[in-house]
Design an enzyme around this catalytic site. Sequence first.
Site, short mmCIF file in Angstrom:
data_model
loop_
_atom_site.label_atom_id
_atom_site.label_comp_id
_atom_site.label_asym_id
_atom_site.label_seq_id
_atom_site.Cartn_x
_atom_site.Cartn_y
_atom_site.Cartn_z
CD GLU A 26 -2.70 -30.77 33.64
OE1 GLU A 26 -2.55 -29.58 34.25
OE2 GLU A 26 -2.05 -31.26 32.83
CG ASP A 27 -2.27 -35.10 36.14
OD1 ASP A 27 -2.72 -34.72 35.05
OD2 ASP A 27 -1.34 -34.49 36.70
#
Length: 498
Positions: free
Chosen positions: A91-92
């Site tokens: 996600e990051d």
Amino acid sequence: MIDESSVSQSNLQEAAESLWNLLIPHITYLSDADKELVQLAFWQMVEAHGEQRRKSGEFYIIHPVAACINLTRLKLDASTLAAGLLHDVPEDTHVTLDEITQNFGTEIAFLVSGITKLGKVKYQGEERYAENLRRMFVAMSKDVRVIYIKLADRLHNLQTLDHVRVDKQRRIALESLEIYAAIAERLGIGFFKGEIEDLAFKYILPQEYEDLQSSSHLKIEERTRIGDDIINSVTSILSHKNIHNIKVYGRAKRYYSIYRKLKDKDISITNMYDLFAIRIITRSVDQCYEVLSELQQEFEFLDYRLKDYIAVPKANGYQSIHAVMIDPKSGMDFEIQIRTEEMHEFAEYGVAAHFSYKQHMRGEKRLDFVTGDNLKWLQEIVELGNDTIDKDEYIRRVKLDLFNDRIFVLTPLGDVIELPMDATPIDFAFHIHNDVGIHASMALVNGHPHKLSQPLRSGDVVEIITDKKQQPKPDWLNWVVSRQARHGIKSALSRNKH
Ligand code: MN
């Protein structure tokens, strides 16, 4: 929790090395091969997050390690720990889920994907939230370890919530209580449920939390002192009777559960008998009953308070004997819980207890747990996601399914008010103040007029308009569910008669 002062905040390599050293003592239960897997995941995670920082200014890599340590407290297997370390990577960071699959295999990638949020581009706001929730439940129904990672992640976010904006604090705390603590309760994971509830409680009802802390403080200390005496005499009585190898220790009741009990049962803290209790962990089921009968010969028990959850387990599988005895010295009631080691682990760790590293060799970890009767609710939630309902309705029904006895609504100023399920604006009004209840003439919910008789939903923002001429009508008694409102209406009705 990690003491960040022991972790370098300027040099990533140093920070990573000290974090790895912090993690090592927590994974001694793993085989060497499994430790190696965790180590590989750790360095992949460090490489991916790199210099990223958290809101608090710390290196981001502290967060996945803290989540992973939470997982080790439940003695989860190496794949779950690896996925816990990698949970925010796709996600990051620049490292994709495909790369995780290549490097760590489909099993770990699946666990990570279960809690990876969807990109912000395709979905937005509430819709994105509902879709993420739906995907999480589906993933969790395929592999329960997904929810352990999510709970471990959420627990650390709550532990560091002070660094987050105040309005966001409330939202996260509320969601933790409404969704995650409820899931933990349903799965019988006492450890996560209790920790999440106490942390969330502090942000949702700060005043109540503080009041309770100051009022129960002395009380718990007093109980602890008496408890220590009882622990000593119980231990010596049992060893005289040749019952050895049992554990006897004290346990203080958690704040949120004290708060719930005070509210639900309408009693004061001075009448609470189980702020502090003692727990006896035995080696067998027979020994549980043996201990109980030996103690019954020595102490006076309140028979009507005896509950045998070993013979009749709770719906989530919880087993234990609960009894209340009277301390001969102080005359105080005292709760005792008797259970086996296995029952204890199940109560604290839920399904994970049956999932321990011992019984699970790599490659056959998928637990066919959805078939269990007490997990039907999860199946139902998963099926709910297939229905053609809109996002608001989906979120509402998930909360309803998880939490079927209460709702949380907001005042126009953003204060959270907890009410019983099916509460109406009249219940809300009496909760604010008796006069507001008596003179309630109109309600605005989320800015729109709302019938006084129509039930509220979790998340509603409720405003009550009062009119001095307004008085309660007998009908109102049919509209309310809270004791407070019922009481307020009745006394106003009888006053008005005279
Ligand atoms: Mn996270």
